[in-house]
Design an enzyme around this catalytic site. Structure first.
Site, PDB file in Angstrom:
ATOM      1  N   ARG A  56     -17.331  11.553  -1.124  1.00 52.15           N
ATOM      2  CA  ARG A  56     -15.907  11.788  -1.818  1.00 52.15           C
ATOM      3  C   ARG A  56     -15.788  12.807  -2.639  1.00 52.15           C
ATOM      4  O   ARG A  56     -14.872  13.306  -2.471  1.00 52.15           O
ATOM      5  CB  ARG A  56     -15.722  10.376  -2.743  1.00 52.15           C
ATOM      6  CG  ARG A  56     -16.068   8.997  -2.112  1.00 52.15           C
ATOM      7  CD  ARG A  56     -14.675   8.438  -1.414  1.00 52.15           C
ATOM      8  NE  ARG A  56     -14.461   9.108  -0.015  1.00 52.15           N
ATOM      9  CZ  ARG A  56     -15.098   8.747   0.852  1.00 52.15           C
ATOM     10  NH1 ARG A  56     -16.381   7.965   1.027  1.00 52.15           N
ATOM     11  NH2 ARG A  56     -14.964   9.494   2.113  1.00 52.15           N
ATOM     12  N   ASP A  89     -10.467  10.971  -8.721  1.00 51.71           N
ATOM     13  CA  ASP A  89     -10.265  12.361  -8.484  1.00 51.71           C
ATOM     14  C   ASP A  89      -9.719  13.321  -9.797  1.00 51.71           C
ATOM     15  O   ASP A  89      -9.480  12.298 -10.707  1.00 51.71           O
ATOM     16  CB  ASP A  89      -9.230  12.666  -7.319  1.00 51.71           C
ATOM     17  CG  ASP A  89      -7.842  12.256  -7.541  1.00 51.71           C
ATOM     18  OD1 ASP A  89      -7.177  12.723  -8.543  1.00 51.71           O
ATOM     19  OD2 ASP A  89      -7.300  11.515  -6.632  1.00 51.71           O
ATOM     20  N   HIS A 104     -10.960   3.896 -13.796  1.00 51.37           N
ATOM     21  CA  HIS A 104     -11.965   3.813 -12.851  1.00 51.37           C
ATOM     22  C   HIS A 104     -13.199   4.793 -12.914  1.00 51.37           C
ATOM     23  O   HIS A 104     -13.979   4.700 -11.899  1.00 51.37           O
ATOM     24  CB  HIS A 104     -11.541   3.555 -11.546  1.00 51.37           C
ATOM     25  CG  HIS A 104     -10.698   1.981 -11.557  1.00 51.37           C
ATOM     26  ND1 HIS A 104      -9.833   1.620 -10.590  1.00 51.37           N
ATOM     27  CD2 HIS A 104     -10.400   1.276 -12.495  1.00 51.37           C
ATOM     28  CE1 HIS A 104      -9.245   0.608 -10.657  1.00 51.37           C
ATOM     29  NE2 HIS A 104      -9.636   0.091 -11.905  1.00 51.37           N
ATOM     30  N   THR A 170       0.140   2.478  -5.828  1.00 47.61           N
ATOM     31  CA  THR A 170      -0.870   1.638  -5.984  1.00 47.61           C
ATOM     32  C   THR A 170      -0.615   0.208  -5.267  1.00 47.61           C
ATOM     33  O   THR A 170       0.673  -0.243  -5.468  1.00 47.61           O
ATOM     34  CB  THR A 170      -1.178   1.372  -7.447  1.00 47.61           C
ATOM     35  OG1 THR A 170      -2.136   0.286  -7.412  1.00 47.61           O
ATOM     36  CG2 THR A 170      -0.162   1.117  -8.465  1.00 47.61           C
TER      37      THR A 170
HETATM   38  N1  APR Z   1       2.734   8.134  -1.734  1.00 46.88           N
HETATM   39  C1  APR Z   1       2.787   7.019  -2.402  1.00 46.88           C
HETATM   40  N2  APR Z   1       1.979   5.942  -2.048  1.00 46.88           N
HETATM   41  C2  APR Z   1       1.234   5.747  -1.134  1.00 46.88           C
HETATM   42  C3  APR Z   1       1.337   6.735  -0.131  1.00 46.88           C
HETATM   43  C4  APR Z   1       2.151   8.114  -0.358  1.00 46.88           C
HETATM   44  N3  APR Z   1       1.918   9.226   0.307  1.00 46.88           N
HETATM   45  N4  APR Z   1       0.672   6.522   0.843  1.00 46.88           N
HETATM   46  C5  APR Z   1       0.200   5.243   0.758  1.00 46.88           C
HETATM   47  N5  APR Z   1       0.535   4.784  -0.180  1.00 46.88           N
HETATM   48  C6  APR Z   1       0.455   3.510  -0.856  1.00 46.88           C
HETATM   49  C7  APR Z   1       0.143   2.418  -0.413  1.00 46.88           C
HETATM   50  O1  APR Z   1       1.435   1.760   0.436  1.00 46.88           O
HETATM   51  C8  APR Z   1      -0.495   1.320  -1.230  1.00 46.88           C
HETATM   52  O2  APR Z   1       0.447   0.583  -1.939  1.00 46.88           O
HETATM   53  O3  APR Z   1      -0.858   3.689  -1.897  1.00 46.88           O
HETATM   54  C9  APR Z   1      -1.231   2.404  -2.060  1.00 46.88           C
HETATM   55  C10 APR Z   1      -2.729   2.238  -1.896  1.00 46.88           C
HETATM   56  O4  APR Z   1      -3.353   1.292  -2.373  1.00 46.88           O
HETATM   57  P1  APR Z   1      -4.696   0.980  -2.408  1.00 46.88           P
HETATM   58  O5  APR Z   1      -5.445   1.698  -1.140  1.00 46.88           O
HETATM   59  O6  APR Z   1      -5.245  -0.698  -2.602  1.00 46.88           O
HETATM   60  O7  APR Z   1      -5.255   1.912  -3.656  1.00 46.88           O
HETATM   61  P2  APR Z   1      -5.247   1.246  -5.119  1.00 46.88           P
HETATM   62  O8  APR Z   1      -4.254   0.570  -5.548  1.00 46.88           O
HETATM   63  O9  APR Z   1      -5.219   2.814  -5.935  1.00 46.88           O
HETATM   64  O10 APR Z   1      -6.659   0.757  -5.319  1.00 46.88           O
HETATM   65  C11 APR Z   1      -6.938   0.520  -6.726  1.00 46.88           C
HETATM   66  O11 APR Z   1      -9.186  -0.486  -5.613  1.00 46.88           O
HETATM   67  O12 APR Z   1     -10.853  -0.109  -4.435  1.00 46.88           O
HETATM   68  C12 APR Z   1     -10.417   0.143  -5.726  1.00 46.88           C
HETATM   69  O13 APR Z   1     -11.372   1.612  -7.266  1.00 46.88           O
HETATM   70  C13 APR Z   1     -10.366   1.479  -6.188  1.00 46.88           C
HETATM   71  O14 APR Z   1      -9.090   2.555  -8.064  1.00 46.88           O
HETATM   72  C14 APR Z   1      -9.216   1.640  -6.508  1.00 46.88           C
HETATM   73  C15 APR Z   1      -8.536   0.576  -6.918  1.00 46.88           C
END
Ligand code: APR
Length: 225
Positions: A56, A89, A104, A170
């Protein structure tokens, strides 16, 4: 100036080329969360966990902030902007944002397994046997599942004192981050930008179902008439 508090997740960094966790092809499709993102996983196989974060970190050093990160920097001219990010990041900082709370942890920091409070800059790989100045095995400065979230109280206070909230990219699946918006004062407007949103527009919540770059631009049009 009014206070704009922004909660960001992996989606804001997607346009920079960093995979999200739960989208198809995301990190949790190819890796077992319990193996690479828990204290138990680290105890069972530290080399596997260190390698996951080494990959990563190497990838992070090759990507750049995108338009969505930059738009949040421009907003500092109009608002007191506080970013609460779930991302490990440093793209908000590299874009130029001044006030970033990492819920996190941070990939570019390490710490000894003996002390979560003291961190060290880290741009290279961490290996089994690498020691902190106090002689403890180094680990990434990442909040794993099941660990305390040290910045939570500060994040709650920021949300409580926000005049406007923005939530970007998110899935809102992971607590306590997902529950932060519930600490806002009644009536505080919330703009949620995500191409696959897990909430619908209602009351004081406006959903903008777009990727971060265009969605944040749209939110700014609505916030600053
Ligand atoms: N722009 C905006 N959102 C986007 C894009 C984009 N180009 N591409 C994808 N997404 C959205 C998806 O639709 C989804 O709702 O980003 C979100 C990503 O969700 P996750 O993968 O679950 O990430 P996150 O919510 O940040 O996860 C929270 O989970 O595993 C842990 O510690 C890790 O901080 C992380 C936490």
């Amino acid at each position: 100036m009014k206070k704009l508090v922004v909660l960001t997740g992996a989606g804001i960094s997607a346009e920079s080329g960093i995979s999200t966790f739960r989208d198809s092809g995301g990190l949790w499709e190819g890796h077992d969360v319990n193996e690479v993102a828990t204290p138990e996983g680290f105890a069972a196989n530290p080399a596997l966990v260190l390698d996951f974060y080494n990959q990563r970190r190497r990838q992070l050093l090759e990507v750049q902030p995108n338009e969505a990160h930059r738009l949040l920097v421009h907003l500092e001219k109009r608002f007191q902007v506080v970013i609460i990010t779930q991302n490990v990041d440093d793209l908000h900082e590299r874009a130029g944002s001044h006030n970033v709370i990492h819920l996190h942890g941070e990939l570019l920091k390490s710490r000894g397994v003996d002390n979560p409070q003291v961190t060290y800059p880290c741009t290279g790989d961490i290996k089994v046997g690498d020691k902190s100045p106090t002689g403890a095995q180094l680990r990434p400065h990442i909040v794993w599942f099941g660990e305390e979230v040290p910045m939570l109280d500060q994040a709650i206070e920021e949300v409580y004192t926000a005049d406007v909230l923005m939530i970007i990219g998110t899935s809102l699946q992971v607590y306590p981050a997902a529950g932060l918006m519930n600490y806002r004062k009644e009536g505080t407007p919330v703009f949620y930008i995500d191409p696959n949103p897990s909430l619908h527009s209602r009351g004081d919540l406006t959903v903008i179902a777009q990727k971060a770059s265009t969605g944040v631009a749209k939110a700014i049009e609505l916030i600053i008439p």
